[in-house]
Design an enzyme around this catalytic site. Structure first.
Site, PDB file in Angstrom:
ATOM      1  N   GLY A 344       0.826  -1.201   0.000  1.00  0.00           N
ATOM      2  CA  GLY A 344       0.000   0.000   0.000  1.00  0.00           C
ATOM      3  C   GLY A 344       0.861   1.253   0.000  1.00  0.00           C
ATOM      4  N   SER A 345       0.461   2.252   0.763  1.00  0.00           N
ATOM      5  CA  SER A 345       1.060   3.584   0.647  1.00  0.00           C
ATOM      6  C   SER A 345       2.499   3.694   1.142  1.00  0.00           C
ATOM      7  CB  SER A 345       0.183   4.605   1.375  1.00  0.00           C
ATOM      8  OG  SER A 345      -1.086   4.680   0.743  1.00  0.00           O
ATOM      9  N   THR A 346       2.995   2.727   1.907  1.00  0.00           N
ATOM     10  CA  THR A 346       4.412   2.794   2.298  1.00  0.00           C
ATOM     11  C   THR A 346       5.304   2.726   1.067  1.00  0.00           C
ATOM     12  OG1 THR A 346       4.455   0.391   2.675  1.00  0.00           O
ATOM     13  CG2 THR A 346       4.063   1.799   4.599  1.00  0.00           C
TER      14      THR A 346
END
Length: 629
Positions: A344-346
């Site tokens: 995801g956003s990491t």
């Protein structure tokens, strides 16, 4: 002498000569022609090699606290030759019978011995036609006396000692504590039980058996490493067993005066890990609390020193006890090293740092992120909120999918995947632990795939890869090779092997790395997605990650099921550590299941305690920080 007597003498001499000649011929045949076969037979019958186990090396943490070492215990061994030797077992039967007489307790030790020997002669003569009666009687006596002290029923012990077996030895109980071994020896001696003896063995013992169990690993009964560093460093740790060759009589009794040869064991080497047991305890305790609070199914924490690549702690849940190992089969999976998940956003650090490093944008370059939905072709990129124009640093602060995608487009697919590879994704880190996954990173050339890749979908990573990638931002732009082993030494302290910090490649310039740290710092401040990660007295930086779980059976994603994470560093300006928290499938209904609401609070509690443990100096006033947040 008459002729008749003469003939008899001649005949007798001829018979003697013929007999002696035949005997001489047989001796010559045995010693010359059939020597090898009988020598081998004699060796098998009378010589026995006793293994002398080498001491396995000690496992130590970075502060020289003992993590794993070998302790001495006893094994109970049965010699089936003795169990079937009538004259031998008759002593036990005689002792049992005499102990039931009133006079037994009045007799002195010498008189008891005389009485037992006398009864043995009577029993052997009485049962000379059916000696098996004595063998069976002694067997029942042995089982009745030893079952309870060993914590077994008589039926269980009989299964371990089948009387139908003839010859050889069998270990029937291992890991016997020393105190119990002493009591059993006394009992066996006093009851004249035959065929049972004790063998010393070394077994592995872990003082903190539930700390880093997946990382440390364990050994089997033979002392071979089966998992973790016990397996990967087995060649250093195990040593080389020695042995002693003994002569024994036909009954299997040792003949001490006939020691043939002795080869001393060579002890294993000691291994010092980069692990800090104090930090490991902090990570494990806070992970347990977080898993309970947010009802996670699986989870992990990875704590690293960004400038060296040293792994300071690695905690996984579920886990198991290294000394008991009763849940290894179901809980032996090293999530931090072996699990692959969509980050995801990491993963948004790839497009943003790549575009900054190439000079395509600056931190303040405005990116039009539309109004929560952007349709660049036959697919749509969505955000949780309508953001409009955002500077690059705010794309990270707000975690905009559209912003990350647009930065990826500016960078271009080829450069995007080049940076992802430079950050270490798509390949193993080659840490000294068995079973590491490489994850999946593919440039399919498909526009839809590329769009989802930019915000962390359609790829898979391990928590260790994420931690190592964030270390590159924390240390000024260099990807380090993670390592868990500091050195290997002899008992005298001589260093045999040693790991040093190793730069894999430079990912970012120092300036870009600093810009990224400042951008990640805003994620934890007011307006960011991870305000719950803020640590009083310190600046922190990081990135949240929330990804729907992939259905490996049916394909696609499972609605309402997430893998949430937070990857962060502290202090933000010059990080002393990088920590990644991943929680798989949190079931809580108390908060929304995002990286910022589940993983970030766990990270905050860990980091606050880690900063204290490391004696880090606060980077700002707490009152000032509370005002900002």
């Amino acid at each position: 002498m008459d002729k008749s007597a003469q003939r008899r003498c001649i005949t007798l001499c001829l018979v003697l000569i013929a007999g002696l000649s035949a005997l001489s011929g047989r001796l010559v045949y045995l010693q010359v022609f059939d020597r090898a076969r009988y020598a081998k037979s004699a060796e098998n019958s009378y010589m026995r090699k006793e293994v002398i186990q080498a001491n396995r090396g000690v496992l130590l943490d970075r502060n020289e606290e003992v993590i794993g070492h070998s302790i001495i215990s006893k094994s109970v061994v049965v010699d089936f030759n003795h169990l079937h030797e009538v004259a031998h077992v008759a002593k036990g039967v005689a002792c049992k019978q005499l102990r039931q007489t009133p006079e037994w307790h009045q007799w002195a030790a010498d008189k008891r011995r005389v009485k037992i020997n006398s009864r043995v002669l009577s029993l052997v003569n009485e049962h000379k036609d059916n000696p098996k009666v004595l063998v069976d009687a002694h067997y029942e006596y042995l089982v009745s006396e030893l079952a309870r002290p060993l914590g077994l029923t008589q039926e269980e012990l009989k299964k371990k000692i089948p009387l139908t077996r003839r010859g050889g030895e069998k270990v029937v109980y291992q890991g016997l504590p020393s105190e119990l071994a002493v009591r059993l020896k006394d009992l066996i001696r006093d009851r004249r039980i035959k065929g049972v003896f004790f063998r010393e063995e070394k077994r592995r013992w872990y003082p903190a058996p539930e700390l880093a169990s997946h990382l440390i690993g364990y050994t089997n009964r033979d002392g071979q490493g089966m998992a973790g560093v016990e397996k990967s460093l087995n060649d250093y740790l195990e040593g080389i067993n020695g042995y002693e060759v003994e002569m024994r009589d036909i009954r299997g009794n040792v003949m001490p005066s006939n020691k043939e040869s002795f080869f001393p064991p060579k002890n294993g080497l000691n291994v010092q890990l980069t692990l800090d047991l104090g930090l490991q305890a902090i990570c494990s305790e806070e992970l347990d609390r977080g898993m309970e609070e947010f009802k996670g199914v699986k989870g992990c924490v990875v704590l690293m020193e960004p400038n060296t690549g040293e792994i300071l702690a690695m905690s996984n849940r579920p886990h198991f006890n290294l000394n008991q190992r009763d849940k290894v089969a179901e809980n032996g999976f090293n999530y931090a090293l072996q699990a692959t998940y969509e980050p995801g956003s990491t993963f948004k650090i790839i497009s943003s740092s790549g575009a900054l490093n190439e000079g395509i944008v600056t931190p303040d370059t405005e990116i039009f992120c539309h109004w929560a939905s952007f349709r660049p072709g036959r697919f749509t990129v969505k955000d949780h909120h309508p953001y409009g124009d955002l500077p690059v640093w705010k794309v990270l602060q707000k975690s905009s999918n559209i912003g990350a995608y647009k930065l990826g487009l500016m960078l271009g697919p080829e450069k995007f995947f080049e940076y992802a590879q430079k950050f270490g994704f798509g390949r193993k880190t080659e840490v000294q632990l068995a079973g590491e996954s490489s994850g999946i990173l593919r440039n399919t050339g498909n526009a839809v795939d590329f769009s989802t890749n930019t915000y962390g979908y359609g790829i898979s990573v391990t928590p260790l890869q994420v931690a190592n990638a964030y270390c590159a931002i924390a240390n000024g732009g260099e990807l380090m090779k993670p390592y868990i082993v500091r050195n290997v030494t002899t008992n005298s302290g001589d260093i045999i092997a040693e790991n040093k910090p190793t730069v894999v490649n430079r990912v970012l310039s120092e300036r870009t790395a600093e810009q990224m740290r400042m951008a990640l710092k805003t994620v934890v401040e007011t307006g960011g997605t991870a305000t719950r990660a803020a640590v009083p007295g310190f600046t922190a930086g990081g990135k949240t990650g929330t990804a729907l779980k992939h259905d490996s059976v049916k394909g696609g994603y499972i609605a309402g099921r997430y893998t949430v994470s937070f990857a962060g560093m502290l202090p933000a300006e010059k990080p002393a550590f990088v920590c990644v928290v991943v929680i798989d499938d949190p079931q809580t209904t108390e908060v929304k299941r995002y990286g910022g609401t589940v993983a970030a609070p766990i990270w905050q509690k860990i980091s606050e305690r880690v900063a204290t443990h490391m004696n880090l100096s606060p980077t700002e006033e707490i009152s000032q920080q509370l005002t900002k947040n």
